[in-house]
Design a protein around this motif. Structure first.
Motif, short mmCIF file in Angstrom:
data_model
loop_
_atom_site.label_atom_id
_atom_site.label_comp_id
_atom_site.label_asym_id
_atom_site.label_seq_id
_atom_site.Cartn_x
_atom_site.Cartn_y
_atom_site.Cartn_z
N ILE A 110 0.86 -1.18 0.00
CA ILE A 110 0.00 0.00 0.00
C ILE A 110 0.90 1.24 0.00
CG2 ILE A 110 -1.84 1.20 1.24
CD1 ILE A 110 -1.87 -1.91 2.62
N ASN A 128 4.66 9.31 0.75
CA ASN A 128 4.41 9.55 2.17
C ASN A 128 4.70 8.31 3.01
OD1 ASN A 128 3.41 12.24 1.63
ND2 ASN A 128 1.65 11.20 0.73
N SER A 129 4.37 7.14 2.48
CA SER A 129 4.65 5.88 3.17
C SER A 129 4.44 4.71 2.23
CB SER A 129 3.78 5.72 4.42
OG SER A 129 2.41 5.57 4.04
N THR A 173 -3.09 0.54 -3.83
CA THR A 173 -2.86 -0.80 -3.28
C THR A 173 -2.54 -1.79 -4.40
OG1 THR A 173 -4.37 -0.37 -1.44
CG2 THR A 173 -3.86 -2.68 -1.91
N ASP A 178 1.16 5.31 -0.13
CA ASP A 178 0.51 6.60 0.06
C ASP A 178 1.42 7.63 -0.61
OD1 ASP A 178 -0.11 9.19 1.13
OD2 ASP A 178 -1.15 8.24 2.79
N GLN A 230 -3.01 10.26 -2.21
CA GLN A 230 -3.89 9.14 -2.48
C GLN A 230 -3.18 7.84 -2.13
OE1 GLN A 230 -4.73 8.48 -6.77
NE2 GLN A 230 -3.44 10.27 -7.12
N THR A 231 -3.97 6.81 -1.92
CA THR A 231 -3.43 5.51 -1.55
C THR A 231 -3.64 4.54 -2.71
OG1 THR A 231 -3.96 5.93 0.76
CG2 THR A 231 -3.56 3.65 0.14
N LYS A 264 4.84 -0.78 8.21
CA LYS A 264 4.74 0.50 7.50
C LYS A 264 6.09 1.22 7.53
CE LYS A 264 1.71 4.50 7.13
NZ LYS A 264 0.52 5.15 7.70
#
Length: 178
Positions: free
Chosen positions: A39, A110-111, A82, A41, A79-80, A122
């Motif tokens: 995932i 961001n991550s 996946t 971000d 936005q994320t 994470k």
């Protein structure tokens, strides 16, 4: 009102309620695949296609067969995205192709989270370089998590490869003994 009308109305009501109840279904719990997910971000300004390559012990090199593509619509806010690796495959390594478009604006990561079987690892923006290495097509500003891209000798293939520190985390997610 006579008895016949009452009986007809009563039968109509019973029939209506009975028919209506047949339309109401008990909620069915959706069975989701037990997938390994990556995932991401990020902030990405322009539409692009991001690609996650994965491999397991059965293959030595990243290849086109073991990829997950994700088309992304550019927008100003974070936005994320996946990437779900097919069920039953537990990767021992991943590679993240962050852009397919030469005209892409800088992308802020961001991550990046790895998720499997209810466990999540994470990597926050400030730790990205601890777990991932940008290749020669990426100019990465660690302080902001921003990747800008460059073309070299007519080639364009911005990739984040993993560092050995991620392998330990992959094994933990998969429940392997260390």
């Amino acid at each position: 009102m006579n008895k016949k009308n009452i009986l007809i109305n009563l039968l109509a009501i019973v029939c209506f309620i009975s028919c209506k109840n047949k339309d109401v279904q008990e909620p069915v719990e959706e069975v989701k695949a037990n997938t390994f997910d990556v995932i991401v971000d990020l902030n990405i300004q322009k539409d692009d296609e991001l690609i996650l390559f994965y491999k397991d012990a059965s293959i030595a090199y990243f290849d086109e067969k073991n990829t997950v593509y994700n088309g992304v619509k550019g927008k100003a806010e974070a936005q994320t995205i996946t990437f779900s690796i097919p069920e039953g495959i537990l990767p021992n390594d991943i590679r993240f192709d962050i852009s397919s478009k030469k005209e892409q604006q800088p992308i802020k990561i961001n991550s990046i989270a790895l998720s499997y079987n209810g466990k999540i690892f994470k990597v926050e923006q400030q730790d990205l370089l601890k777990y991932f290495t940008p290749n020669e097509f990426i100019n990465f500003e660690a302080a902001t998590g921003t990747a800008s891209f460059t073309e070299k000798e007519g080639n364009y293939d911005p990739i984040f490869n993993t560092k050995p520190a991620i392998y330990v985390e992959l094994e933990k997610l998969e429940g392997k003994q260390l």
